[in-house]
Enzyme design. Sequence first.
Site, PDB file in Angstrom:
ATOM      1  N   LYS A  72       0.842  -1.205   0.000  1.00 52.07           N
ATOM      2  CA  LYS A  72       0.000   0.000   0.000  1.00 52.07           C
ATOM      3  C   LYS A  72       0.876   1.253   0.000  1.00 52.07           C
ATOM      4  CE  LYS A  72      -2.346  -1.323   3.710  1.00 52.07           C
ATOM      5  NZ  LYS A  72      -1.958  -2.721   3.941  1.00 52.07           N
ATOM      6  N   CYS A 124     -12.666   2.634  15.638  1.00 52.67           N
ATOM      7  CA  CYS A 124     -11.465   1.788  15.666  1.00 52.67           C
ATOM      8  C   CYS A 124     -10.645   1.886  16.949  1.00 52.67           C
ATOM      9  CB  CYS A 124     -10.585   2.032  14.447  1.00 52.67           C
ATOM     10  SG  CYS A 124     -10.001   3.703  14.234  1.00 52.67           S
TER      11      CYS A 124
HETATM   12 FE1  SF4 Z   1       2.191  -0.072   4.759  1.00 53.31          FE
HETATM   13 FE2  SF4 Z   1       1.097   1.114   6.849  1.00 53.31          FE
HETATM   14 FE3  SF4 Z   1       3.663   1.483   6.315  1.00 53.31          FE
HETATM   15 FE4  SF4 Z   1       1.849   2.550   4.738  1.00 53.31          FE
HETATM   16  S1  SF4 Z   1       2.197   3.055   6.877  1.00 53.31           S
HETATM   17  S2  SF4 Z   1       3.678   1.459   4.090  1.00 53.31           S
HETATM   18  S3  SF4 Z   1       0.239   1.003   4.808  1.00 53.31           S
HETATM   19  S4  SF4 Z   1       2.724  -0.441   6.911  1.00 53.31           S
END
Ligand code: SF4
Length: 717
Positions: A49, A138
């Site tokens: 991501k 959350c």
């Molecule tokens: Fe992945 Fe979360 Fe790091 Fe973004 S902040 S690179 S989504 S682990």
Amino acid sequence: EAIPVDSWHKSVCRFCGSGCETRVGVRGGKVVKVEGLQEGWNRGRLCIKGLLNREILYVSDRAQYPMVRKNGQLVRVSWDEALDTAAAGFRDAIAQGGPDAVAFYGSGQLFTQESYTANKLFKGGIGTNNVDGNPRLCMASAAFGYKSVFGADEPSGCYDDIEHATTFFVIGANMAECHPVVWERVRDRIRTAPQTRVIVVDPRRTPTARDATLHLQIRPGTDVALLNAMSYELLRTGLVDRAFIDNFVTFRKGTADAPPLTLEDFQKFLEDYAPEKVADLCGLSSAEIREAARLWGISQAVMSFWTMGLNQQTHGVAANRMMMALHLLTGQIGRPGASPFSLTGQPNAGGGVRDTGSLAHALPAGRLVSKEKDRHEMEKSWGLPEGRISPNPGLSAVPLFEAMREGKVRAALVMATNPARSLPNADRYREGMEKAFLVVCDSIFPTDTAQMADVFLPAAMWAEKEGVFSQSERRYHLVQKLVEPPGEARSDLEILVAFGERLGHGELLKARTPEAVWDEWRRISAGSTYDFTGITYARLKELPGLVWPCPSEDHPGTCHRYVPGKDPLAKKEGRIDFYARPDGRAIVYLSEQGPFREALTSDYPMTLTTGRRLEHWHTATLTGRIPQLQGIDIDYLELHPGDAAVMGVKEGDWVQVTSARGSVRLQAKPSMRVRPGVVFALMHSMKHLVNAATSDSVDPTSGQPEYKVAAVRVEHV
Ligand code: SF4
């Protein structure tokens, strides 16, 4: 082949609360590359991501123009017309029902300056405490847990603790998929110190559980019973830190101002939670529970991680309190590697929403709307007359949308979130959104919520605007504006100021640039337990973030809160100073497991639980539009092969999952990952509304809904 880049800039990932630091390459007015920052805490790593931060800026559904609903259709209009229409709708609602007839519903994805400004506009300007947002869904139970145990919200440790921990206790968190870069640091520790133990508590055999020394495949919603049983066992075997308990802990039942009890009272209370008494309830063996307690008790340094699996239940606050209690009973706090550590799901739910008090019960920097002194302090800071801020807590997320359904809340501004898909029992609250005058502000169009808007306002995204994000370890980062937003999109801060001006509150919103709002917020934090006066813009531009407390411009930030000599706010001498509590002692609560809010019956004999997978995020409004992620299946229901065989269900067959609230059809995926009697669906599905079936029962203290436990039946269709 190397992509040509004109300039590189420091930034942070737009997705989860791990807060991975990035290096952003810009060329010709476009972001052309995003990679991990080597000097960052994430050591250059990003998950899939994170690597796709560039792509989300350029997906085809970026919102570009304001729209107003005319004759049932959203049509493009000028900014002036959209803002005038939004303000008129709010004025009408206030004229009919008073200030509490309007609301703000925000997000852990807004910048700190944006949440802070919305909070100030609604609570200080409009005069309603109906300010809530998706962090209620959350992290609310964690926030209430910290505040009630330590007197102040947010974790006390930092990511560097990972390199010192000898045992990791991971409960209700699938870190390998949901906080993957933090998990890679844990795996680094396991690789370099093979004696490191990992205990994972999860109803699913997740990728995280694959690294476990001990996996407790618990029955959903029974965490309090398990943690009480572990406490019982630690006390029975003497694997507790008696000196720490005697000097730094009190025992209470219910609330922080309840009469103090003794360790002996606590031990007596725990007799009902002996491992053999709760093993069946938890779906575990007493030997497994004893082993988990033993591994914890013999460890030099225990770091625990948890997130939605613990928070999203009607016993969420109790579960959080008990997680913290295990650390307090064993003195596993305030030493390198010893820390309770909740993981945040969004990039700025902590700093943006919890710290700024942008929730219905709260005010900035730990203050509460119910406390007169706190209200007066904020009225003074905001230049308001005494008595301007309402003493009544506003409506938290679920009651807020119910009030829309009932016509009590007549107008709402929704920013950077998609409640039409993310709320539990979503069909019920969609009715409320249809009924109310809805102003929706998002960087993507359409979303489920945007399609219900009366006014839609297009928002800039991360590198198209400037602001501060804060992640799970209390580290604040600056996100710089590097490129222009598409079409006519504007930053959420600009939108809030323009909207506030039209409602007659321009004078209150004198701080209007991201830096001016940040400086105002720094001043307000001064002298509080959140003090980050020393986190200036100049330092944020230069450094890979700073961790608060940070009370002066020469302070390097604080890894271990409450530790004299390390935390500048800890003034007492000795091992620890829980300075946010009046007596300097943290509280262990006598916390009952309590009955299930929704018992299994012959009509609804199985338990539905929900979660995420690595490649997607939340309701997939962003990740679902990225071409590289389009082939990944997010529409399935995991069920145990034994349960599937009884139903005659094979992989790919359609099944209908029905709760007392609603149904969703998904394709079956028989899997040994789930325990018998439990089914699992992803929250990401864009085609099927999983939240039609989830439970909107909430924790009575935190107001957080119970997404993780719903009684359902599953039928082959
Ligand atoms: Fe992945 Fe979360 Fe790091 Fe973004 S902040 S690179 S989504 S682990």
